[in-house]
Design an enzyme around this catalytic site. Structure first.
Site, PDB file in Angstrom:
ATOM      1  N   CYS A 175       0.812  -1.216   0.000  1.00  0.00           N
ATOM      2  CA  CYS A 175       0.000   0.000   0.000  1.00  0.00           C
ATOM      3  C   CYS A 175       0.847   1.268   0.000  1.00  0.00           C
ATOM      4  O   CYS A 175       0.357   2.342  -0.345  1.00  0.00           O
ATOM      5  CB  CYS A 175      -0.923  -0.006   1.215  1.00  0.00           C
ATOM      6  SG  CYS A 175      -2.008  -1.459   1.290  1.00  0.00           S
ATOM      7  N   HIS A 221     -10.273 -10.961   0.769  1.00  0.00           N
ATOM      8  CA  HIS A 221     -11.238 -10.674  -0.296  1.00  0.00           C
ATOM      9  C   HIS A 221     -12.240  -9.605   0.120  1.00  0.00           C
ATOM     10  O   HIS A 221     -12.744  -8.857  -0.728  1.00  0.00           O
ATOM     11  CB  HIS A 221     -11.989 -11.940  -0.715  1.00  0.00           C
ATOM     12  CG  HIS A 221     -12.981 -11.688  -1.815  1.00  0.00           C
ATOM     13  ND1 HIS A 221     -14.303 -11.406  -1.565  1.00  0.00           N
ATOM     14  CD2 HIS A 221     -12.828 -11.614  -3.165  1.00  0.00           C
ATOM     15  CE1 HIS A 221     -14.926 -11.193  -2.713  1.00  0.00           C
ATOM     16  NE2 HIS A 221     -14.056 -11.318  -3.694  1.00  0.00           N
TER      17      HIS A 221
END
Length: 393
Positions: A175, A221
């Site tokens: 990130c 997910h």
């Protein structure tokens, strides 16, 4: 009488005094890096979070797990995400169960990444008075695909950039990769003020989706989505007047936190790229953010109360909450991060640029310049970020 600074002993006239570079005051910058163009984009497929929760729950036989999964998705505080492929689609389900190899997934990544990255890059450059030869550096950041020649080469060819352009690919920085890429581009344009740099972040988490009987796969997910962002970086003389909407990069910072290696772990399996987030990560963020940011602000003659904008990586509720708690700032100052998380999920390196774009677009007439701090987290755990100014008027 001359006195030696090290020992206090008298120094004879004419004796040379050695001064290290670290003892010298910093030279005032003659140029600053400026974000002159910014564009974002996502795949067209919109996945509703509640629908995804119901469909994932159906994959599990254990009644306890099936009952738990909707709660996991609800806690994410995500409403929708965008995905290049639907990992729960019947065709992809067959692809996933074969199982798809890492080679298969990387070709799928390339197939979907190139058109999106090219489109977003073109829009970032649209309207800027540059010739292709002026783009001297391309930095591509991604943690969800690796193939060479890759997306970077496709961008060069599709945009008609110079074949002698310098290229840097930032892989597996997670990130925080956008801040790492931006720092590289910033250093380049300050060293070559007549040239421009193009930064492209592309993340397609959906092509690596795996569903085993593992709650970690479900958590992953439930958080991650797909997206792309592009920045055009140039250099400006410090005394030059800048147009409203430009973003000045005042400084970049990076800090590797001690004993946090388990916090964010990226890896490669036979059937795709993997990501593991430790339950200790929120604690690492709470204890690590404030010292890093406070020291950076001190180096720039500022303190936390001087900051108008906080671009916190929208990596998940605990990421935002613990960052806010560490800094001791109002929860309202993270509103833009919460908004991006709700609408797009965690798009890894791309997410922070979405937050920055929101801040640039929001008019604020009270101040001519808004000062902000942006930061994200990568494997290590590493805190990467920048101090910036948005020119309002």
């Amino acid at each position: 009488m001359n006195v030696s600074a090290e020992s206090g002993a008298p120094r004879r006239a004419g004796q040379r005094h050695e001064v290290g570079l670290a003892q010298l005051p910093p030279a005032p910058p003659t140029t600053v890096a400026v974000i002159e163009g910014l564009a974002t984009g996502t795949p067209r497929r919109v996945v509703n979070q509640s629908d995804a929760a119901d469909r994932v729950a159906e994959l599990f036989l254990d009644p306890g797990q099936r009952e738990r999964i909707p709660r996991v998705y609800q806690k994410s505080r995500i409403t929708t995400r965008r995905m290049a492929v639907d990992p729960l689609d019947a065709k992809f389900d067959v692809f996933r169960r074969e199982p798809a190899t890492i080679r298969d997934r990387m070709h799928l990544f390339y197939e979907h990444a190139v058109p999106l990255a090219v489109d977003v890059s073109k829009r970032a450059l649209a309207g800027l008075p540059y010739r292709a030869a002026e783009i001297g550096l391309l930095v591509l950041a991604t943690s969800t695909g690796f193939i060479a020649p890759g997306v970077d080469v496709a961008i060069v060819k599709e945009l008609g950039l110079s074949p002698s352009i310098s290229r840097v690919v930032v892989n597996f920085m997670g990130c925080a990769a956008a801040m790492n890429a931006l720092g590289t581009a910033t250093n380049y344009v300050r060293a070559h003020p007549a040239m421009k740099a193009l930064v492209v972040c592309i993340e397609l988490c959906s092509v690596n989706a795996v569903f085993a009987d593992d709650i970690n796969d479900v958590v992953i997910h439930s958080l991650f989505g797909d997206g792309c962002a592009a920045l055009v970086i140039g250099a400006s003389q410090v005394q030059e007047k800048l147009e409203p909407g430009k973003v000045v990069v005042r400084s970049s910072f990076s800090q590797l936190l001690d004993n946090t290696e388990d916090g964010i772990v990226l890896g490669v399996n036979h059937n795709g790229i993997t990501c593991e987030l430790s339950e200790n990560l929120p604690g690492y963020i709470f204890s690590g953010v404030a010292p890093v940011v406070t020291e950076m602000l001190w180096d720039n003659g500022l303190q936390i109360s001087d900051i108008d904008l906080w671009a916190i990586h929208p990596g998940g509720p605990k990421i935002i909450e613990q960052s806010v708690r560490s800094l001791g700032i109002s929860a309202e100052l993270a509103a833009q991060s919460w908004d991006v998380l709700a609408r797009f999920g965690n798009m890894l390196s791309v997410s922070l640029i979405f937050v920055l774009e929101t801040m640039v677009q929001q008019a604020e007439s009270a101040k001519a310049i808004s000062t902000g701090v942006a930061f994200a987290f990568g494997p290590g755990v590493t805190v990467e970020g920048m101090l910036f100014d948005i020119i309002r008027r």
